[in-house]
Structures are given as C-alpha cells and as structure tokens.
Motif scaffolding. Structure first.
Motif, PDB file in Angstrom:
ATOM      1  N   MET A  33       0.661  -1.076  -0.009  1.00 55.46           N
ATOM      2  CA  MET A  33      -0.020  -0.098   0.007  1.00 55.46           C
ATOM      3  C   MET A  33       0.948   1.353  -0.272  1.00 55.46           C
ATOM      4  SD  MET A  33      -2.857   1.294   2.497  1.00 55.46           S
ATOM      5  CE  MET A  33      -4.139   0.278   1.790  1.00 55.46           C
ATOM      6  N   VAL A  34       0.601   2.060  -0.835  1.00 52.18           N
ATOM      7  CA  VAL A  34       1.415   3.570  -0.818  1.00 52.18           C
ATOM      8  C   VAL A  34       0.594   4.390   0.017  1.00 52.18           C
ATOM      9  CG1 VAL A  34       1.916   5.345  -2.372  1.00 52.18           C
ATOM     10  CG2 VAL A  34       1.869   2.967  -3.249  1.00 52.18           C
ATOM     11  N   HIS A  35       1.493   5.004   0.787  1.00 49.09           N
ATOM     12  CA  HIS A  35       0.916   6.030   2.054  1.00 49.09           C
ATOM     13  C   HIS A  35       1.227   7.392   1.354  1.00 49.09           C
ATOM     14  CE1 HIS A  35       0.502   2.414   4.157  1.00 49.09           C
ATOM     15  NE2 HIS A  35       0.170   3.085   5.153  1.00 49.09           N
ATOM     16  N   VAL A  36       0.380   8.067   0.771  1.00 50.60           N
ATOM     17  CA  VAL A  36       0.470   9.298   0.396  1.00 50.60           C
ATOM     18  C   VAL A  36       0.129  10.407   1.406  1.00 50.60           C
ATOM     19  CG1 VAL A  36       0.023  11.097  -1.428  1.00 50.60           C
ATOM     20  CG2 VAL A  36      -0.249   8.693  -1.980  1.00 50.60           C
ATOM     21  N   LEU A  37       1.326  11.152   1.595  1.00 51.95           N
ATOM     22  CA  LEU A  37       1.102  12.449   2.850  1.00 51.95           C
ATOM     23  C   LEU A  37       1.313  13.783   1.986  1.00 51.95           C
ATOM     24  CD1 LEU A  37       1.135  12.911   5.693  1.00 51.95           C
ATOM     25  CD2 LEU A  37       3.651  12.826   6.005  1.00 51.95           C
ATOM     26  N   ILE A  38       0.280  14.443   2.200  1.00 46.54           N
ATOM     27  CA  ILE A  38       0.264  15.731   1.423  1.00 46.54           C
ATOM     28  C   ILE A  38      -0.080  16.960   2.249  1.00 46.54           C
ATOM     29  CG2 ILE A  38      -1.407  16.983  -0.204  1.00 46.54           C
ATOM     30  CD1 ILE A  38      -2.354  14.169  -1.244  1.00 46.54           C
ATOM     31  N   ASP A  39       1.031  17.848   1.770  1.00 50.71           N
ATOM     32  CA  ASP A  39       0.890  19.035   2.551  1.00 50.71           C
ATOM     33  C   ASP A  39      -0.154  19.773   1.741  1.00 50.71           C
ATOM     34  OD1 ASP A  39       1.375  21.806   3.481  1.00 50.71           O
ATOM     35  OD2 ASP A  39       3.549  21.566   3.086  1.00 50.71           O
ATOM     36  N   GLY A  40      -1.277  19.869   2.460  1.00 47.44           N
ATOM     37  CA  GLY A  40      -2.395  20.352   2.008  1.00 47.44           C
ATOM     38  C   GLY A  40      -2.504  21.604   1.248  1.00 47.44           C
ATOM     39  N   TYR A  41      -2.322  22.745   1.957  1.00 46.05           N
ATOM     40  CA  TYR A  41      -2.504  24.251   1.454  1.00 46.05           C
ATOM     41  C   TYR A  41      -1.155  24.445   0.372  1.00 46.05           C
ATOM     42  CZ  TYR A  41      -5.952  25.067   4.771  1.00 46.05           C
ATOM     43  OH  TYR A  41      -7.214  25.457   5.327  1.00 46.05           O
ATOM     44  N   ASN A  42       0.065  23.664   0.626  1.00 46.60           N
ATOM     45  CA  ASN A  42       0.871  23.816  -0.421  1.00 46.60           C
ATOM     46  C   ASN A  42       0.558  23.283  -1.663  1.00 46.60           C
ATOM     47  OD1 ASN A  42       3.151  22.240  -1.804  1.00 46.60           O
ATOM     48  ND2 ASN A  42       4.290  23.867  -0.553  1.00 46.60           N
ATOM     49  N   LEU A  43      -0.349  22.030  -1.804  1.00 50.71           N
ATOM     50  CA  LEU A  43      -0.548  21.536  -2.906  1.00 50.71           C
ATOM     51  C   LEU A  43      -1.782  22.334  -3.447  1.00 50.71           C
ATOM     52  CD1 LEU A  43      -0.605  19.450  -5.191  1.00 50.71           C
ATOM     53  CD2 LEU A  43      -1.982  17.860  -3.661  1.00 50.71           C
ATOM     54  N   MET A  44      -2.618  22.901  -2.539  1.00 55.48           N
ATOM     55  CA  MET A  44      -3.742  23.702  -3.258  1.00 55.48           C
ATOM     56  C   MET A  44      -3.337  24.839  -3.779  1.00 55.48           C
ATOM     57  SD  MET A  44      -6.596  23.201  -0.420  1.00 55.48           S
ATOM     58  CE  MET A  44      -7.740  24.723  -0.892  1.00 55.48           C
ATOM     59  N   ALA A  45      -2.263  25.415  -3.381  1.00 53.65           N
ATOM     60  CA  ALA A  45      -1.840  26.821  -3.739  1.00 53.65           C
ATOM     61  C   ALA A  45      -1.377  26.628  -5.158  1.00 53.65           C
ATOM     62  CB  ALA A  45      -0.799  27.330  -2.898  1.00 53.65           C
ATOM     63  N   LYS A  46      -0.724  25.500  -5.634  1.00 53.37           N
ATOM     64  CA  LYS A  46      -0.244  25.092  -7.049  1.00 53.37           C
ATOM     65  C   LYS A  46      -1.123  24.694  -7.828  1.00 53.37           C
ATOM     66  CE  LYS A  46       4.063  25.439  -5.254  1.00 53.37           C
ATOM     67  NZ  LYS A  46       4.960  26.456  -5.405  1.00 53.37           N
ATOM     68  N   MET A  47      -2.368  24.498  -7.549  1.00 51.94           N
ATOM     69  CA  MET A  47      -3.428  24.039  -8.591  1.00 51.94           C
ATOM     70  C   MET A  47      -4.313  25.171  -9.062  1.00 51.94           C
ATOM     71  SD  MET A  47      -4.549  20.670  -6.187  1.00 51.94           S
ATOM     72  CE  MET A  47      -5.779  20.245  -7.450  1.00 51.94           C
ATOM     73  N   ASP A  48      -4.523  25.094 -10.507  1.00 55.95           N
ATOM     74  CA  ASP A  48      -5.419  25.743 -11.012  1.00 55.95           C
ATOM     75  C   ASP A  48      -6.755  25.423 -10.993  1.00 55.95           C
ATOM     76  OD1 ASP A  48      -3.676  27.652 -12.000  1.00 55.95           O
ATOM     77  OD2 ASP A  48      -3.232  26.632 -13.733  1.00 55.95           O
ATOM     78  N   GLY A  49      -7.923  25.955 -11.234  1.00 57.02           N
ATOM     79  CA  GLY A  49      -9.321  25.223 -11.323  1.00 57.02           C
ATOM     80  C   GLY A  49      -9.825  25.393  -9.866  1.00 57.02           C
ATOM     81  N   LEU A  50      -9.402  25.903  -8.915  1.00 55.05           N
ATOM     82  CA  LEU A  50     -10.196  25.827  -7.607  1.00 55.05           C
ATOM     83  C   LEU A  50     -10.318  27.286  -7.264  1.00 55.05           C
ATOM     84  CD1 LEU A  50      -7.648  23.653  -5.173  1.00 55.05           C
ATOM     85  CD2 LEU A  50      -9.878  22.923  -6.427  1.00 55.05           C
ATOM     86  N   SER A  51     -11.689  27.377  -7.280  1.00 51.36           N
ATOM     87  CA  SER A  51     -12.073  28.822  -7.024  1.00 51.36           C
ATOM     88  C   SER A  51     -13.133  28.834  -5.833  1.00 51.36           C
ATOM     89  CB  SER A  51     -13.029  29.322  -8.169  1.00 51.36           C
ATOM     90  OG  SER A  51     -13.951  28.654  -8.699  1.00 51.36           O
ATOM     91  N   GLY A  52     -13.537  30.118  -5.351  1.00 53.16           N
ATOM     92  CA  GLY A  52     -14.275  30.123  -4.173  1.00 53.16           C
ATOM     93  C   GLY A  52     -13.498  30.773  -2.938  1.00 53.16           C
ATOM     94  N   ASN A  53     -14.257  30.704  -1.893  1.00 47.30           N
ATOM     95  CA  ASN A  53     -13.593  30.922  -0.660  1.00 47.30           C
ATOM     96  C   ASN A  53     -12.815  29.590  -0.121  1.00 47.30           C
ATOM     97  OD1 ASN A  53     -15.358  28.951   0.598  1.00 47.30           O
ATOM     98  ND2 ASN A  53     -16.882  30.518   1.142  1.00 47.30           N
ATOM     99  N   LEU A  54     -12.143  29.761   0.736  1.00 44.61           N
ATOM    100  CA  LEU A  54     -11.058  28.805   1.297  1.00 44.61           C
ATOM    101  C   LEU A  54     -11.762  27.355   1.584  1.00 44.61           C
ATOM    102  CD1 LEU A  54      -8.341  27.762   2.014  1.00 44.61           C
ATOM    103  CD2 LEU A  54      -8.856  28.585   4.278  1.00 44.61           C
ATOM    104  N   GLU A  55     -12.854  27.502   2.388  1.00 40.21           N
ATOM    105  CA  GLU A  55     -13.583  26.271   2.602  1.00 40.21           C
ATOM    106  C   GLU A  55     -14.013  25.464   1.299  1.00 40.21           C
ATOM    107  OE1 GLU A  55     -17.467  24.986   5.207  1.00 40.21           O
ATOM    108  OE2 GLU A  55     -16.282  26.479   5.942  1.00 40.21           O
ATOM    109  N   ALA A  56     -14.736  26.309   0.338  1.00 43.41           N
ATOM    110  CA  ALA A  56     -15.296  25.645  -1.215  1.00 43.41           C
ATOM    111  C   ALA A  56     -13.937  25.088  -1.775  1.00 43.41           C
ATOM    112  CB  ALA A  56     -15.990  26.604  -1.762  1.00 43.41           C
ATOM    113  N   ARG A  57     -12.677  25.890  -1.696  1.00 44.49           N
ATOM    114  CA  ARG A  57     -11.698  25.397  -2.516  1.00 44.49           C
ATOM    115  C   ARG A  57     -11.261  23.998  -1.886  1.00 44.49           C
ATOM    116  NH1 ARG A  57      -9.222  31.059  -2.075  1.00 44.49           N
ATOM    117  NH2 ARG A  57      -7.889  29.824  -0.761  1.00 44.49           N
ATOM    118  N   ARG A  58     -11.144  23.957  -0.622  1.00 45.17           N
ATOM    119  CA  ARG A  58     -10.723  22.680   0.190  1.00 45.17           C
ATOM    120  C   ARG A  58     -11.653  21.687  -0.054  1.00 45.17           C
ATOM    121  NH1 ARG A  58      -9.661  24.752   5.375  1.00 45.17           N
ATOM    122  NH2 ARG A  58     -11.868  24.719   5.899  1.00 45.17           N
ATOM    123  N   GLU A  59     -13.094  21.810  -0.121  1.00 42.21           N
ATOM    124  CA  GLU A  59     -13.907  20.977  -0.383  1.00 42.21           C
ATOM    125  C   GLU A  59     -13.628  20.401  -1.743  1.00 42.21           C
ATOM    126  OE1 GLU A  59     -16.979  18.056   0.234  1.00 42.21           O
ATOM    127  OE2 GLU A  59     -15.970  19.548   1.685  1.00 42.21           O
TER     128      GLU A  59
END
Length: 175
Positions: free
Chosen positions: A7-33
């Motif tokens: 099993m591969v265990h993927v550990l993600i730095d959440g806001y770091n990855l979100m900051a690099k992504m296009d296509g996420l819009s709205g307030n922080l909670e909506a983007r996180r969802e």
C-alpha cells in the motif's frame, strides 16, 4: 498463488498543493472541499492511503484534529503549529514509508533524510483531475469536455535525472 501489493501511503502538504493548482475557486472552505473531492476520486482509483495535513497555525483549534472524510485522513494542526511540523513528525516517528507531496524544499529534504520519497506538488497535480466552475459535489466523467487536467509550468531539464530524481519518478509513476 498470492498477489502481494504494497500500500502506498501518500502524505500531502494540503495548502501547499492547493496553492499550486488551477481550477479551484471560491472561498477557502469551498476550495478545500473541491480539493478533497479530487483527492477522494484519486484515492478511489488508486486505492492508496491518502493523508492530508492542513495548517491551523493562524486559525486552528487548541489541539490537533484528525478526521476521515471521503476515505481520506485529514489532519489539522493545532493553533500556532504549521502543517510542516506535523509532516516532519510523522515521517520521523511513523514506521510507514510515505510518499510526501510538497514543494517545500525543507520538508522534502527532511522526509528524504528519513528514507521517504518527496514528490514536488507540481509533479503530483497531473495525477488529479479538476473540473472548473462547478459547485462542490458536482462531478462528471472524464469523457466530458468540461473535465480537464490541471496544468502546471515545468522547470529544469527532464533528460538528466539524478539518482534521487529517478527514485522520485519511480514513486510518482506508482501514484
């Protein structure tokens, strides 16, 4: 005959990855969802254990919180603590081999020091697919034209890989 699958265990730095992504819009909670939904779809396709760590440094609770949503383990750091600190603690203390997704060079270097593989966020993004201009929970098949891969700018010469880069590539190919 037995089939053995690690099993591969993927550990993600959440806001770091979100900051690099296009296509996420709205307030922080909506983007996180939306971000968590994309990770949930990824997890459902790959059957990897996905752990996302978010900062609670400026607006978190007094204690660290853990929850499982959509099959993903979500960790919020406590007030005054960075996600980086939790990721470092996990890669140092856990007996699990993590594939750490972060563009933070300090966290990546720390993880590699303890034998884990660090993948830059930009390299992991193409593994996810995000649909733009959709509300949370509204997803369509990949065949739909509105469904598009997230794009990133790549840097460096891809023809000359170091030993560490080849190891990262091998791990990334497994994701």
């Amino acid at each position: 005959m037995y089939i053995f699958c690690l099993m591969v265990h993927v550990l993600i730095d959440g806001y770091n990855l979100m900051a690099k992504m296009d296509g996420l819009s709205g307030n922080l909670e909506a983007r996180r969802e939306r971000f968590l939904q994309a990770l949930s779809q990824y997890r459902a396709q790959k059957y990897h254990e996905v752990i996302v760590v978010f900062d609670g440094e400026k607006g978190g609770w007094g204690t660290e919180s853990h929850e499982r949503t959509m099959g993903i383990i979500i960790v919020f750091s406590r007030l005054g603590e960075k996600a980086d600190d939790i990721i470092k603690r996990m890669v140092k203390d856990d007996d699990v081999e993590y594939t750490v997704i972060t563009s933070d060079k300090e966290v990546a270097s720390f993880a590699e020091t303890f034998g884990h593989t660090a993948i830059p966020s930009e390299d992991f993004i193409p593994k996810l697919r995000i649909r733009s201009n959709v509300t949370a929970g509204e997803w369509k098949d990949e065949d739909n034209d509105d469904y598009r891969p997230v794009t990133v700018k790549k840097k460096g010469n891809p023809n000359k890989l170091s030993k560490a880069a080849r190891k990262r590539k091998q791990k990334l190919d497994r994701l």
